[in-house]
Design a protein around this motif. Structure first.
Motif, PDB file in Angstrom:
ATOM      1  N   LYS A 145      11.081  -1.080  85.544  1.00 37.40           N
ATOM      2  CA  LYS A 145      11.684   0.024  84.804  1.00 37.40           C
ATOM      3  C   LYS A 145      11.089   0.050  83.402  1.00 37.40           C
ATOM      4  CE  LYS A 145      16.199   1.833  83.355  1.00 37.40           C
ATOM      5  NZ  LYS A 145      17.646   1.557  83.411  1.00 37.40           N
ATOM      6  N   PHE A 146      10.539   1.200  83.029  1.00 37.52           N
ATOM      7  CA  PHE A 146      10.015   1.401  81.683  1.00 37.52           C
ATOM      8  C   PHE A 146      11.138   1.954  80.827  1.00 37.52           C
ATOM      9  CE2 PHE A 146       7.991   3.580  78.226  1.00 37.52           C
ATOM     10  CZ  PHE A 146       6.898   2.776  77.912  1.00 37.52           C
TER      11      PHE A 146
ATOM     12  N   GLU B  66      11.631  -6.142  84.878  1.00 38.59           N
ATOM     13  CA  GLU B  66      11.213  -6.322  86.266  1.00 38.59           C
ATOM     14  C   GLU B  66      12.243  -7.116  87.054  1.00 38.59           C
ATOM     15  OE1 GLU B  66       7.794  -8.811  87.147  1.00 38.59           O
ATOM     16  OE2 GLU B  66       8.251 -10.120  85.474  1.00 38.59           O
ATOM     17  N   ARG B  67      12.324  -6.787  88.331  1.00 44.66           N
ATOM     18  CA  ARG B  67      13.065  -7.571  89.326  1.00 44.66           C
ATOM     19  C   ARG B  67      12.038  -7.923  90.379  1.00 44.66           C
ATOM     20  NH1 ARG B  67      18.657  -7.121  90.378  1.00 44.66           N
ATOM     21  NH2 ARG B  67      18.186  -8.566  92.049  1.00 44.66           N
ATOM     22  N   ARG B  68      11.683  -9.172  90.485  1.00 46.56           N
ATOM     23  CA  ARG B  68      10.683  -9.625  91.450  1.00 46.56           C
ATOM     24  C   ARG B  68      11.270  -9.696  92.846  1.00 46.56           C
ATOM     25  NH1 ARG B  68       8.730 -14.462  87.752  1.00 46.56           N
ATOM     26  NH2 ARG B  68       7.538 -13.261  86.235  1.00 46.56           N
ATOM     27  N   LEU B  69      10.410  -9.532  93.826  1.00 49.68           N
ATOM     28  CA  LEU B  69      10.858  -9.637  95.221  1.00 49.68           C
ATOM     29  C   LEU B  69      11.282 -11.048  95.553  1.00 49.68           C
ATOM     30  CD1 LEU B  69       8.230  -7.427  97.088  1.00 49.68           C
ATOM     31  CD2 LEU B  69      10.596  -6.870  96.474  1.00 49.68           C
TER      32      LEU B  69
ATOM     33  N   LEU C   7       1.633  -1.829  86.042  1.00 48.52           N
ATOM     34  CA  LEU C   7       2.261  -1.625  84.736  1.00 48.52           C
ATOM     35  C   LEU C   7       1.457  -0.641  83.883  1.00 48.52           C
ATOM     36  CD1 LEU C   7       3.649  -5.153  83.836  1.00 48.52           C
ATOM     37  CD2 LEU C   7       4.701  -3.288  85.121  1.00 48.52           C
ATOM     38  N   ARG C   8       0.129  -0.646  84.015  1.00 49.20           N
ATOM     39  CA  ARG C   8      -0.687   0.360  83.318  1.00 49.20           C
ATOM     40  C   ARG C   8      -0.288   1.767  83.780  1.00 49.20           C
ATOM     41  NH1 ARG C   8      -5.135  -3.349  83.767  1.00 49.20           N
ATOM     42  NH2 ARG C   8      -5.656  -2.480  85.814  1.00 49.20           N
ATOM     43  N   ARG C   9      -0.149   1.952  85.090  1.00 48.87           N
ATOM     44  CA  ARG C   9       0.236   3.268  85.623  1.00 48.87           C
ATOM     45  C   ARG C   9       1.627   3.677  85.116  1.00 48.87           C
ATOM     46  NH1 ARG C   9      -2.213   1.066  90.179  1.00 48.87           N
ATOM     47  NH2 ARG C   9      -0.211   0.493  91.099  1.00 48.87           N
ATOM     48  N   LEU C  10       2.557   2.736  85.107  1.00 47.41           N
ATOM     49  CA  LEU C  10       3.913   3.020  84.629  1.00 47.41           C
ATOM     50  C   LEU C  10       3.887   3.433  83.158  1.00 47.41           C
ATOM     51  CD1 LEU C  10       6.915   2.970  85.462  1.00 47.41           C
ATOM     52  CD2 LEU C  10       6.962   0.575  84.770  1.00 47.41           C
ATOM     53  N   PHE C  11       3.108   2.726  82.350  1.00 51.80           N
ATOM     54  CA  PHE C  11       3.011   3.022  80.911  1.00 51.80           C
ATOM     55  C   PHE C  11       2.357   4.391  80.693  1.00 51.80           C
ATOM     56  CE2 PHE C  11       2.256   0.416  76.750  1.00 51.80           C
ATOM     57  CZ  PHE C  11       2.928   1.386  76.020  1.00 51.80           C
TER      58      PHE C  11
ATOM     59  N   TYR D 105      14.892   1.763  88.438  1.00 55.76           N
ATOM     60  CA  TYR D 105      13.799   0.848  88.774  1.00 55.76           C
ATOM     61  C   TYR D 105      12.923   1.477  89.847  1.00 55.76           C
ATOM     62  CZ  TYR D 105      15.498  -2.928  85.920  1.00 55.76           C
ATOM     63  OH  TYR D 105      15.862  -3.684  84.836  1.00 55.76           O
ATOM     64  N   ARG D 106      11.621   1.278  89.716  1.00 46.36           N
ATOM     65  CA  ARG D 106      10.664   1.820  90.668  1.00 46.36           C
ATOM     66  C   ARG D 106      10.059   0.693  91.488  1.00 46.36           C
ATOM     67  NH1 ARG D 106       7.660   5.811  87.501  1.00 46.36           N
ATOM     68  NH2 ARG D 106       6.219   5.885  89.246  1.00 46.36           N
TER      69      ARG D 106
END
Length: 196
Positions: A68-69, A191-194, A102-106, A58-59
């Protein structure tokens, strides 16, 4: 890294429980640096859950959470289960900032071998319960989730002959939603939200 497993018989068949112990360099004085990762994320490195999430791939995204993608394409149901077993959920975009993240991750994955569509990833929303009423995996109407940008002409619930319509939501590389069949295989983002 140390792995252990436990097999247990049940009425539904065999269940296999996998446990991994990961050694992380101590964060500071008094930190053990040992983290046990199983079906739930456990605190590690002096109580730093973020370190354990990063070990799982996870990032962190400042102010939002951990993402995580998954480049191994699965059906929507398989993606949902995978995120759940990682104590996460299929991602739901809640803001323009999250869409940008999410765009950057993809973009880090220009091609995804085995995916039905190379330009899409499953997201955490569907209209499986009521046709045309899109709800997130958090049981929030999609229009109330904080971000709603459909690709032109979407949703269209396009069905092919005897096949079911398109009930699951995917995101394009431009962070636009469109509806797809739940049984096709796509990459996905957990995703894991804060806040949770």
């Amino acid at each position: 890294m140390d792995f252990n497993q436990r097999i247990e018989a049940s009425e539904d068949g065999e269940k296999v429980h996998l446990y991994a112990t990961v050694i992380i360099p101590p964060a500071g004085p008094g930190s053990s640096g040992v983290s046990t990762v199983s079906g739930e994320t456990r605190a590690s490195a002096g109580g730093d859950e973020g370190a354990a999430l990063q070990v799982q791939g996870y990032r962190p995204v400042a102010g939002l959470g951990y993402y995580k993608f998954h480049a191994l394409p699965l059906t929507w149901y398989g993606a949902l289960k995978t995120c759940y077993t990682e104590a996460a959920q299929l991602a739901v975009i809640g803001s323009e900032a999250e869409a940008a993240a999410l765009r950057r991750l993809f973009q880090e994955h220009p091609s995804v071998p085995g995916a039905h569509y190379d330009y899409a990833a499953f997201m955490g929303a569907s209209d499986l319960e009521h046709e045309g009423v899109y709800v997130t995996v958090d049981d929030v109407p999609l229009q109330d989730a904080g971000y709603l940008r459909w690709q032109d002409g979407q949703p269209n619930n396009y069905g092919r002959g005897d096949s079911p319509g398109q009930d699951c939501i995917a995101m394009t590389r431009q962070a636009e939603y469109f509806d797809v069949e739940c049984y096709i295989k796509l990459p996905f983002i957990c995703e894991r939200r804060l806040d949770g």
